[in-house]
Write a protein that holds these residues in place. Structure first.
Motif, mmCIF file in Angstrom:
data_model
loop_
_atom_site.group_PDB
_atom_site.id
_atom_site.type_symbol
_atom_site.label_atom_id
_atom_site.label_comp_id
_atom_site.label_asym_id
_atom_site.label_seq_id
_atom_site.Cartn_x
_atom_site.Cartn_y
_atom_site.Cartn_z
ATOM 1 N N HIS A 1 110.179 33.323 26.405
ATOM 2 C CA HIS A 1 110.097 34.694 26.503
ATOM 3 C C HIS A 1 108.573 35.059 26.961
ATOM 4 C CE1 HIS A 1 113.795 34.628 24.127
ATOM 5 N NE2 HIS A 1 113.094 33.683 23.253
ATOM 6 N N SER A 2 108.073 34.649 27.977
ATOM 7 C CA SER A 2 106.880 34.652 28.810
ATOM 8 C C SER A 2 107.012 35.017 30.013
ATOM 9 C CB SER A 2 105.727 33.912 28.360
ATOM 10 O OG SER A 2 105.706 33.223 27.129
ATOM 11 N N SER A 3 105.951 35.170 30.916
ATOM 12 C CA SER A 3 106.033 35.448 32.337
ATOM 13 C C SER A 3 105.627 34.035 32.841
ATOM 14 C CB SER A 3 105.278 36.562 32.833
ATOM 15 O OG SER A 3 103.715 36.543 32.465
ATOM 16 N N VAL A 4 105.881 33.816 34.340
ATOM 17 C CA VAL A 4 105.361 32.769 34.992
ATOM 18 C C VAL A 4 103.917 32.565 35.254
ATOM 19 C CG1 VAL A 4 105.036 31.585 37.345
ATOM 20 C CG2 VAL A 4 107.575 32.416 36.349
ATOM 21 N N ARG A 5 103.272 34.059 35.119
ATOM 22 C CA ARG A 5 101.890 34.408 35.367
ATOM 23 C C ARG A 5 101.144 33.882 34.062
ATOM 24 N NH1 ARG A 5 98.762 40.078 37.177
ATOM 25 N NH2 ARG A 5 96.701 39.192 37.058
ATOM 26 N N THR A 6 101.836 34.384 32.897
ATOM 27 C CA THR A 6 101.248 33.934 31.524
ATOM 28 C C THR A 6 100.909 32.333 31.311
ATOM 29 O OG1 THR A 6 101.679 36.321 30.625
ATOM 30 C CG2 THR A 6 101.469 34.474 29.083
ATOM 31 N N ILE A 7 102.219 31.818 31.443
ATOM 32 C CA ILE A 7 102.296 30.336 31.175
ATOM 33 C C ILE A 7 101.279 29.667 32.146
ATOM 34 C CG2 ILE A 7 103.665 28.410 31.501
ATOM 35 C CD1 ILE A 7 104.095 30.297 29.029
ATOM 36 N N ASP B 1 112.017 24.115 36.076
ATOM 37 C CA ASP B 1 110.708 24.478 36.803
ATOM 38 C C ASP B 1 110.169 25.702 35.670
ATOM 39 O OD1 ASP B 1 112.071 27.099 36.984
ATOM 40 O OD2 ASP B 1 112.601 26.586 39.116
ATOM 41 N N LEU B 2 108.806 25.988 36.298
ATOM 42 C CA LEU B 2 108.014 26.847 35.473
ATOM 43 C C LEU B 2 108.726 28.254 35.339
ATOM 44 C CD1 LEU B 2 105.153 27.237 34.232
ATOM 45 C CD2 LEU B 2 104.483 28.038 36.491
ATOM 46 N N ALA B 3 109.319 28.820 35.932
ATOM 47 C CA ALA B 3 110.135 29.966 35.720
ATOM 48 C C ALA B 3 111.325 29.929 34.871
ATOM 49 C CB ALA B 3 110.810 30.533 36.943
#
Length: 249
Positions: free
Chosen positions: A178-184, A169-171
Protein backbone atom coordinates in the motif's frame (compact mmCIF):
# COMPACT_ATOMS: atom_id res chain seq x y z
CA UNK A 1 43.01 -2.35 7.58
CA UNK A 2 45.61 -4.66 9.08
CA UNK A 3 46.26 -4.51 12.81
CA UNK A 4 49.77 -4.96 14.15
CA UNK A 5 49.23 -7.20 17.14
CA UNK A 6 51.92 -7.20 19.82
CA UNK A 7 50.37 -9.71 22.21
CA UNK A 8 51.66 -10.29 25.71
CA UNK A 9 51.38 -13.82 27.20
CA UNK A 10 48.46 -12.85 29.44
CA UNK A 11 46.46 -11.68 26.45
CA UNK A 12 47.30 -14.86 24.56
CA UNK A 13 46.09 -16.96 27.48
CA UNK A 14 42.66 -15.37 27.03
CA UNK A 15 42.37 -16.54 23.41
CA UNK A 16 40.81 -19.97 22.94
CA UNK A 17 40.08 -21.78 19.66
CA UNK A 18 37.32 -24.38 19.83
CA UNK A 19 36.66 -26.78 16.98
CA UNK A 20 33.57 -28.97 16.68
CA UNK A 21 30.99 -30.60 14.44
CA UNK A 22 27.94 -28.60 13.38
CA UNK A 23 24.68 -30.33 12.42
CA UNK A 24 22.43 -29.01 9.68
CA UNK A 25 19.24 -27.44 11.00
CA UNK A 26 20.62 -26.51 14.41
CA UNK A 27 19.42 -23.05 15.47
CA UNK A 28 20.71 -20.88 18.32
CA UNK A 29 18.33 -18.05 19.21
CA UNK A 30 19.30 -14.46 19.87
CA UNK A 31 22.21 -14.26 22.33
CA UNK A 32 25.46 -12.39 22.91
CA UNK A 33 28.96 -13.05 24.24
CA UNK A 34 31.12 -11.16 26.70
CA UNK A 35 34.11 -11.91 24.44
CA UNK A 36 34.87 -11.24 20.79
CA UNK A 37 34.23 -14.24 18.57
CA UNK A 38 35.84 -15.20 15.27
CA UNK A 39 33.64 -17.85 13.61
CA UNK A 40 35.16 -19.92 10.82
CA UNK A 41 33.14 -22.48 8.87
CA UNK A 42 35.86 -24.96 7.93
CA UNK A 43 33.53 -27.39 6.14
CA UNK A 44 30.14 -26.22 7.39
CA UNK A 45 27.98 -23.27 6.28
CA UNK A 46 26.26 -21.12 8.89
CA UNK A 47 24.16 -17.97 8.99
CA UNK A 48 24.59 -15.35 11.71
CA UNK A 49 21.85 -12.77 11.97
CA UNK A 50 21.84 -9.46 13.82
CA UNK A 51 19.03 -6.91 13.92
CA UNK A 52 20.15 -5.19 10.73
CA UNK A 53 22.10 -7.83 8.84
CA UNK A 54 21.91 -11.45 7.81
CA UNK A 55 25.39 -12.91 7.32
CA UNK A 56 26.10 -16.16 5.50
CA UNK A 57 29.54 -17.53 6.35
CA UNK A 58 30.86 -20.00 3.75
CA UNK A 59 34.03 -22.08 4.34
CA UNK A 60 36.14 -19.50 2.50
CA UNK A 61 35.45 -16.81 5.12
CA UNK A 62 35.18 -16.11 8.83
CA UNK A 63 33.11 -13.56 10.73
CA UNK A 64 34.35 -11.36 13.57
CA UNK A 65 31.48 -10.87 16.06
CA UNK A 66 32.34 -8.14 18.58
CA UNK A 67 31.59 -8.65 22.26
CA UNK A 68 28.07 -7.72 23.32
CA UNK A 69 26.54 -7.90 19.82
CA UNK A 70 23.21 -9.84 19.90
CA UNK A 71 23.00 -12.45 17.15
CA UNK A 72 21.41 -15.77 16.24
CA UNK A 73 22.98 -18.74 14.43
CA UNK A 74 21.56 -21.27 11.96
CA UNK A 75 23.48 -24.18 10.37
CA UNK A 76 22.72 -24.81 6.68
CA UNK A 77 25.33 -27.48 5.97
CA UNK A 78 26.73 -30.03 8.42
CA UNK A 79 30.48 -30.00 8.93
CA UNK A 80 33.29 -28.79 11.11
CA UNK A 81 33.58 -25.25 12.37
CA UNK A 82 35.77 -23.25 14.72
CA UNK A 83 35.20 -20.41 17.14
CA UNK A 84 38.15 -18.32 18.29
CA UNK A 85 37.21 -16.63 21.57
CA UNK A 86 39.13 -13.39 22.23
CA UNK A 87 39.05 -11.37 25.44
CA UNK A 88 38.21 -7.71 24.71
CA UNK A 89 40.85 -6.56 27.20
CA UNK A 90 43.91 -5.26 25.33
CA UNK A 91 42.63 -6.70 22.05
CA UNK A 92 44.26 -4.85 19.11
CA UNK A 93 41.16 -5.28 16.93
CA UNK A 94 38.61 -2.53 17.54
CA UNK A 95 35.86 -3.39 15.04
CA UNK A 96 32.52 -2.48 16.61
CA UNK A 97 30.35 -4.22 13.99
CA UNK A 98 30.33 -7.81 12.67
CA UNK A 99 33.12 -7.94 10.10
CA UNK A 100 33.88 -10.56 7.49
CA UNK A 101 37.43 -11.71 6.80
CA UNK A 102 38.90 -13.93 4.11
CA UNK A 103 40.40 -17.14 5.51
CA UNK A 104 43.78 -17.60 3.85
CA UNK A 105 45.69 -20.90 4.15
CA UNK A 106 47.88 -19.33 6.86
CA UNK A 107 44.89 -18.12 8.89
CA UNK A 108 43.33 -21.57 8.57
CA UNK A 109 46.47 -23.29 9.88
CA UNK A 110 46.79 -20.84 12.77
CA UNK A 111 43.22 -21.47 13.92
CA UNK A 112 43.71 -25.24 13.77
CA UNK A 113 47.02 -24.87 15.63
CA UNK A 114 45.37 -22.87 18.43
CA UNK A 115 42.62 -25.47 18.73
CA UNK A 116 45.21 -28.21 19.14
CA UNK A 117 47.50 -26.28 21.51
CA UNK A 118 45.40 -24.76 24.28
CA UNK A 119 48.11 -24.69 26.94
CA UNK A 120 50.02 -21.37 27.08
CA UNK A 121 53.58 -21.29 25.78
CA UNK A 122 55.67 -18.92 23.71
CA UNK A 123 54.81 -20.46 20.34
CA UNK A 124 51.11 -20.13 21.12
CA UNK A 125 51.57 -16.47 22.00
CA UNK A 126 53.28 -15.92 18.67
CA UNK A 127 50.44 -17.74 16.85
CA UNK A 128 47.81 -15.52 18.51
CA UNK A 129 49.76 -12.38 17.64
CA UNK A 130 50.17 -13.46 14.02
CA UNK A 131 46.53 -14.51 13.64
CA UNK A 132 45.14 -11.20 14.90
CA UNK A 133 47.57 -9.22 12.76
CA UNK A 134 46.44 -11.07 9.60
CA UNK A 135 42.72 -10.38 9.93
CA UNK A 136 41.61 -7.91 7.27
CA UNK A 137 37.99 -7.00 6.46
CA UNK A 138 36.42 -7.94 3.14
CA UNK A 139 33.62 -5.91 1.52
CA UNK A 140 30.38 -6.28 3.48
CA UNK A 141 28.46 -7.28 0.37
CA UNK A 142 30.49 -10.49 0.04
CA UNK A 143 28.05 -12.50 2.12
CA UNK A 144 25.51 -10.36 3.93
CA UNK A 145 22.22 -8.71 3.07
CA UNK A 146 21.31 -5.48 4.91
CA UNK A 147 17.79 -5.53 6.36
CA UNK A 148 15.68 -2.35 6.24
CA UNK A 149 13.78 -1.07 9.30
CA UNK A 150 10.66 0.51 7.80
CA UNK A 151 7.72 -1.95 8.12
CA UNK A 152 6.93 -1.68 4.39
CA UNK A 153 10.41 -2.38 3.08
CA UNK A 154 11.06 -4.89 5.86
CA UNK A 155 7.98 -6.86 4.75
CA UNK A 156 9.28 -6.92 1.18
CA UNK A 157 12.76 -7.95 2.32
CA UNK A 158 11.46 -10.75 4.53
CA UNK A 159 9.25 -12.07 1.71
CA UNK A 160 12.14 -12.11 -0.78
CA UNK A 161 14.49 -13.77 1.69
CA UNK A 162 11.86 -16.46 2.22
CA UNK A 163 11.29 -16.83 -1.55
CA UNK A 164 14.10 -15.24 -3.61
CA UNK A 165 12.52 -16.59 -6.81
CA UNK A 166 9.48 -14.32 -6.37
CA UNK A 167 9.25 -12.41 -9.67
CA UNK A 168 7.07 -9.48 -8.54
CA UNK A 169 8.50 -6.16 -9.71
CA UNK A 170 8.81 -2.98 -7.69
CA UNK A 171 5.36 -1.69 -8.74
CA UNK A 172 3.71 -4.90 -7.55
CA UNK A 173 5.58 -4.81 -4.23
CA UNK A 174 4.59 -1.18 -3.74
CA UNK A 175 0.94 -2.10 -4.27
CA UNK A 176 1.34 -5.07 -1.92
CA UNK A 177 2.51 -2.76 0.88
CA UNK A 178 0.00 0.00 0.00
CA UNK A 179 2.83 2.36 -0.93
CA UNK A 180 4.03 4.17 -4.02
CA UNK A 181 6.95 3.08 -6.17
CA UNK A 182 8.68 6.34 -5.33
CA UNK A 183 8.34 5.73 -1.59
CA UNK A 184 9.66 2.15 -1.74
CA UNK A 185 12.52 3.25 -4.00
CA UNK A 186 13.51 6.00 -1.58
CA UNK A 187 13.24 3.76 1.50
CA UNK A 188 15.36 0.94 0.02
CA UNK A 189 18.12 3.35 -0.97
CA UNK A 190 18.07 5.14 2.37
CA UNK A 191 17.92 2.05 4.57
CA UNK A 192 20.11 -0.43 2.71
CA UNK A 193 22.37 1.77 0.56
CA UNK A 194 21.14 -0.13 -2.51
CA UNK A 195 18.40 0.20 -5.07
CA UNK A 196 15.62 -2.38 -4.89
CA UNK A 197 17.09 -4.24 -7.88
CA UNK A 198 20.57 -4.31 -6.32
CA UNK A 199 19.20 -5.50 -3.00
CA UNK A 200 17.20 -8.29 -4.61
CA UNK A 201 20.30 -9.43 -6.50
CA UNK A 202 22.24 -9.62 -3.24
CA UNK A 203 19.39 -11.51 -1.56
CA UNK A 204 19.33 -14.00 -4.42
CA UNK A 205 23.09 -14.49 -4.33
CA UNK A 206 22.94 -14.99 -0.57
CA UNK A 207 20.24 -17.65 -1.04
CA UNK A 208 22.28 -19.21 -3.85
CA UNK A 209 25.25 -19.66 -1.52
CA UNK A 210 23.11 -21.91 0.66
CA UNK A 211 21.97 -24.04 -2.30
CA UNK A 212 25.53 -24.33 -3.61
CA UNK A 213 26.86 -25.24 -0.16
CA UNK A 214 24.31 -28.07 -0.02
CA UNK A 215 25.57 -29.45 -3.34
CA UNK A 216 23.03 -28.11 -5.85
CA UNK A 217 24.22 -27.61 -9.41
CA UNK A 218 24.67 -24.11 -10.78
CA UNK A 219 21.66 -24.56 -13.07
CA UNK A 220 19.37 -25.84 -10.31
CA UNK A 221 20.53 -23.06 -8.01
CA UNK A 222 19.86 -20.43 -10.66
CA UNK A 223 16.27 -21.64 -11.04
CA UNK A 224 15.75 -21.87 -7.28
CA UNK A 225 16.65 -18.20 -6.75
CA UNK A 226 14.73 -16.77 -9.70
CA UNK A 227 17.01 -16.86 -12.75
CA UNK A 228 15.78 -18.53 -15.95
CA UNK A 229 19.25 -18.61 -17.52
CA UNK A 230 22.31 -19.98 -15.67
CA UNK A 231 24.51 -17.52 -17.55
CA UNK A 232 22.61 -14.51 -16.20
CA UNK A 233 22.78 -15.99 -12.72
CA UNK A 234 26.54 -16.63 -12.98
CA UNK A 235 27.13 -13.04 -14.09
CA UNK A 236 25.07 -11.61 -11.21
CA UNK A 237 26.87 -13.92 -8.78
CA UNK A 238 30.25 -12.82 -10.08
CA UNK A 239 29.36 -9.13 -9.72
CA UNK A 240 28.48 -9.63 -6.04
CA UNK A 241 31.16 -12.11 -4.92
CA UNK A 242 33.90 -11.74 -7.52
CA UNK A 243 33.75 -15.52 -8.12
CA UNK A 244 31.94 -17.97 -10.37
CA UNK A 245 29.23 -19.86 -8.42
CA UNK A 246 30.95 -23.21 -9.03
CA UNK A 247 33.73 -22.11 -6.64
CA UNK A 248 31.26 -22.29 -3.73
CA UNK A 249 29.89 -25.77 -4.44
Amino acid sequence: MRHVANIDPEMANGVIAIGGQFTRGVLAGLHEHAEHLLSWSATTTVSLRTRHRDWLVPPTHALWMPAGCPHSVEVFRSGRGYAVVVSPENCPITWTEPTGVLVTPLIRELIVHLDQHQRPHHTRTAAVSLLLSLLEPVPDTTFHVPLPDDPRTRAIAEALIADPADQRDLAMWAAHTHSSVRTITRLFTRETGMTFAQWRTHARVRAALIHLAQGSSVGATARAVGYHKPGAFAEAFRRVTGQHPSVYR
